[in-house]
Design a protein around this motif. Structure first.
Motif, short mmCIF file in Angstrom:
data_model
loop_
_atom_site.label_atom_id
_atom_site.label_comp_id
_atom_site.label_asym_id
_atom_site.label_seq_id
_atom_site.Cartn_x
_atom_site.Cartn_y
_atom_site.Cartn_z
N PRO A 329 0.80 -1.24 0.00
CA PRO A 329 0.00 0.00 0.00
C PRO A 329 0.83 1.28 0.00
CG PRO A 329 -0.05 -1.03 2.17
CD PRO A 329 0.62 -2.01 1.25
N ASN A 330 2.09 1.19 0.43
CA ASN A 330 2.87 2.43 0.50
C ASN A 330 3.68 2.69 -0.77
OD1 ASN A 330 1.84 3.02 3.05
ND2 ASN A 330 3.30 1.56 3.95
N VAL A 331 3.44 1.87 -1.80
CA VAL A 331 4.10 2.10 -3.09
C VAL A 331 3.08 2.78 -4.01
CG1 VAL A 331 5.15 0.97 -5.10
CG2 VAL A 331 5.53 0.05 -2.78
N PHE A 332 3.53 3.86 -4.67
CA PHE A 332 2.66 4.53 -5.66
C PHE A 332 2.72 3.71 -6.94
CE2 PHE A 332 1.65 7.49 -9.06
CZ PHE A 332 0.56 8.17 -8.55
N TRP A 333 1.64 3.02 -7.24
CA TRP A 333 1.65 2.04 -8.34
C TRP A 333 0.29 2.02 -9.03
CZ3 TRP A 333 0.14 -3.58 -8.32
CH2 TRP A 333 0.59 -4.22 -9.48
N PRO A 334 0.08 2.92 -10.03
CA PRO A 334 -1.23 3.04 -10.68
C PRO A 334 -1.71 1.74 -11.30
CG PRO A 334 0.18 4.86 -11.31
CD PRO A 334 1.04 3.93 -10.53
N ASP A 335 -0.78 0.87 -11.75
CA ASP A 335 -1.18 -0.37 -12.42
C ASP A 335 -2.11 -1.23 -11.58
OD1 ASP A 335 1.57 0.48 -13.42
OD2 ASP A 335 0.86 -0.91 -14.97
N ARG A 336 -2.07 -1.05 -10.25
CA ARG A 336 -2.92 -1.89 -9.39
C ARG A 336 -4.39 -1.75 -9.80
NH1 ARG A 336 -1.56 -1.35 -4.23
NH2 ARG A 336 0.06 0.23 -4.32
N PHE A 337 -4.75 -0.58 -10.37
CA PHE A 337 -6.16 -0.36 -10.73
C PHE A 337 -6.58 -1.10 -12.00
CE2 PHE A 337 -5.73 2.88 -7.53
CZ PHE A 337 -6.97 2.81 -6.89
N ARG A 338 -5.59 -1.69 -12.72
CA ARG A 338 -5.94 -2.54 -13.86
C ARG A 338 -6.74 -3.75 -13.39
NH1 ARG A 338 -3.20 -1.50 -18.63
NH2 ARG A 338 -1.17 -0.57 -18.22
N HIS A 339 -6.35 -4.30 -12.23
CA HIS A 339 -6.92 -5.59 -11.81
C HIS A 339 -7.75 -5.51 -10.54
CE1 HIS A 339 -4.33 -7.12 -14.85
NE2 HIS A 339 -3.27 -6.62 -14.24
N GLN A 340 -7.51 -4.47 -9.74
CA GLN A 340 -8.18 -4.42 -8.44
C GLN A 340 -9.70 -4.34 -8.59
OE1 GLN A 340 -6.56 -4.00 -5.23
NE2 GLN A 340 -8.51 -3.96 -4.17
N ALA A 341 -10.43 -5.21 -7.91
CA ALA A 341 -11.89 -5.12 -7.94
C ALA A 341 -12.31 -4.02 -6.98
CB ALA A 341 -12.50 -6.45 -7.53
N ILE A 342 -13.02 -3.02 -7.51
CA ILE A 342 -13.46 -1.89 -6.68
C ILE A 342 -14.93 -2.11 -6.33
CG2 ILE A 342 -13.85 0.61 -6.66
CD1 ILE A 342 -10.94 -0.13 -6.75
N SER A 343 -15.24 -2.01 -5.05
CA SER A 343 -16.64 -2.11 -4.60
C SER A 343 -17.03 -0.76 -3.99
CB SER A 343 -16.76 -3.22 -3.56
OG SER A 343 -16.36 -2.74 -2.29
N PRO A 344 -18.31 -0.58 -3.68
CA PRO A 344 -18.70 0.70 -3.04
C PRO A 344 -18.09 0.86 -1.64
CG PRO A 344 -20.63 -0.45 -3.92
CD PRO A 344 -19.49 -1.41 -4.01
N TYR A 345 -17.40 -0.18 -1.15
CA TYR A 345 -16.93 -0.13 0.24
C TYR A 345 -15.43 -0.32 0.43
CZ TYR A 345 -21.92 -0.68 0.63
OH TYR A 345 -23.27 -0.48 0.49
N ASN A 346 -14.69 -0.70 -0.63
CA ASN A 346 -13.25 -0.92 -0.40
C ASN A 346 -12.38 0.23 -0.89
OD1 ASN A 346 -13.17 -1.32 -3.14
ND2 ASN A 346 -12.42 -3.44 -3.05
N PHE A 347 -12.95 1.20 -1.61
CA PHE A 347 -12.18 2.36 -2.07
C PHE A 347 -13.05 3.59 -1.83
CE2 PHE A 347 -10.47 4.87 -5.87
CZ PHE A 347 -9.36 5.30 -5.16
N ILE A 348 -12.79 4.29 -0.72
CA ILE A 348 -13.76 5.30 -0.27
C ILE A 348 -13.10 6.66 0.04
CG2 ILE A 348 -15.43 3.62 0.58
CD1 ILE A 348 -14.35 4.24 3.46
#
Ligand code: HEM
Length: 418
Positions: A329-348
């Motif tokens: 989590p402490n690495v600035f890494w935009p690529d994570r958003f290619r695969h990360q499943a975003i729900s209404p509750y895990n990215f707020i």
């Protein structure tokens, strides 16, 4: 019944001030629990962390916002009795008015106004030896937001009005002079906007139908009574002020571009990458620390008892830095958003749950689109040098910003549109 783990401090108010953004997250790790209790300004409060807790927090069957936002935050950041503090029919009435402004056409109009302002600003910056991006971005955003909202803003007033919107935001976690500066800025801005609402209502100021000024001037409460001119002004400010606040994320985005230049090429080559980059800015850099609500009725969750009226704080900053949700989590890494499943509750970063029925930020799409445009502008619309400066930000200060505000030198427009 389970006992909710307790923070050993007799009263945590000073610890919140001392630790700032990671206050809840620090205790989640120390107590090995996503739920714990503290005393805050003399009252018992329950702190919650994690996606499951966010899902609970955003269920209106269990929580209300009435009485949850401290007066000092209302008198600076959002205004007394504003949309954020309501529940049920009254909240729905006001929230509908905000959501009506967020159509693709309406957002597109804002983006076109912003593009024009960025170009004009670039030409002005070219004549300056150096500029501070945070200050300049606030003015660009303020000019475009006012034009979009139907709020007349004479050229000579743009700087000081932008600064006032910024001071209201800057005051939310502050005490003493910072709080008073924010409060005075709010009074000045409310006086100004109330005058405009009165003129619109008397037919002396014509604004486009469906524009934010028009919508707020005509807004009624749940019983159909027109809001007072002051209240309508407060809600109109709740449209313009947060747009100006995007300057904070733009400044963090500039820092990220500067510190990780390898992404510049990727941003040019792949349009989708701009979205990942912007999402990573919203994840990694701090803005909202935590959110508050009160227990609507007694209930039990995971064997823990929640008593009616108890203050509950949901961790926003910590969730964005929890390795159970975000690897490294402490690495600035935009690529994570290619695969990360975003729900209404895990990215707020701007609240969770749903826009129409809950308290999730009405301006999240505007924020993302404005940031994408600004990142493209910084990457391809101008060339500039970044002199040595202090880009660190202080997590104990809420809100926070890179210390220098991001100084840029020898700015030259490239002629490419923003
Ligand atoms: C609510 C953050 C931009 C309008 C919120 C909330 C947060 C937030 C944390 C509270 C959610 C909750 O209580 O559960 C941000 C950040 C922004 C931003 C960090 C960018 C810097 C905007 C913009 C607008 C906007 C651009 C409008 C143009 C609102 C409104 C609410 C809200 C009206 C109240 C929603 C409700 O109570 O139902 N925002 N926001 N925000 N935001 Fe934003």
């Amino acid at each position: 019944m389970q006992t909710i783990p307790r923070d050993p401090s007799l009263d945590s108010t000073l610890d919140v001030v001392r630790e700032g953004f990671p206050f809840i997250w620090n205790r989640v790790r120390n107590l090995h629990s996503d739920i714990f209790q503290i005393r805050l300004m003399g009252q018992r409060a329950i702190c919650l962390h994690g996606p499951e807790a966010a899902e609970l927090f955003y269920d209106p069957a269990y929580f209300v916002r009435t009485g949850a936002v401290p007066r000092r935050v209302q008198t600076t950041l959002m205004g007394l009795d504003a949309v954020q503090t309501h529940d049920g029919a009254e909240h729905r009435c006001r929230k509908d008015a905000f959501m009506a402004l967020m159509t693709p056409q309406s957002r597109g109009r804002l983006m076109r106004l912003l593009a024009r302002e960025w170009q004009a600003a670039a030409e002005y910056w070219a004549g300056q030896e150096e500029i501070v991006l945070f200050d300049e971005a606030q003015e660009v955003l303020c000019r475009a937001a006012c034009a979009w909202a139907g709020v007349p803003l004479p050229d000579e007033d743009a700087r000081r009005r932008a600064r006032d919107f910024g001071l209201m935001v800057d005051a939310f976690g502050g005490a003493g002079p910072r709080h008073w500066r924010g409060k005075r800025a709010r009074t000045r801005t409310e006086d100004w906007m109330e005058g405009l609402i009165k003129q619109i209502r008397k037919g002396r100021l014509e604004v486009a139908a469906g524009s934010p000024a028009d919508v707020m001037a005509g807004l009624g409460d749940a019983d159909g009574e027109l809001l007072s001119a002051r209240m309508a002004a407060i809600e109109l400010i709740n449209v313009v002020r947060p747009i100006v606040a995007i300057a904070t994320y733009i400044t963090f985005a500039a820092v990220a571009l500067h510190e990780y230049p390898a992404y510049k090429g990727l941003l040019r080559a792949d349009e989708e990458y701009t979205e990942y980059f912007v999402q990573e800015v919203r994840r990694d850099f701090p803005f909202a620390p935590f959110l508050g609500a009160r227990v609507r009725q007694d209930f039990t969750w995971r064997g823990c008892r929640f008593d009616k009226g108890t203050l509950v704080l949901l961790d926003v900053y910590g969730l964005n830095h929890d390795p159970r949700v975000w690897p490294e989590p402490n690495v600035f890494w935009p690529d994570r958003f290619r695969h990360q499943a975003i729900s209404p509750y895990n990215f707020i970063p701007q609240g969770g749950g749903y826009y129409d029925t809950g308290h999730r930020c009405a301006g999240e799409w505007i924020t993302i689109e404005t940031l994408k445009q600004a990142v493209t502008f910084l990457n391809t619309g101008i060339r500039y040098e970044v002199p040595a400066q202090d880009l660190r930000y202080d997590l104990t200060r809420m809100p926070t910003l890179p210390a220098s505000g991001f100084v840029m030198r020898q700015v030259r427009p490239t002629g490419q549109p923003a």
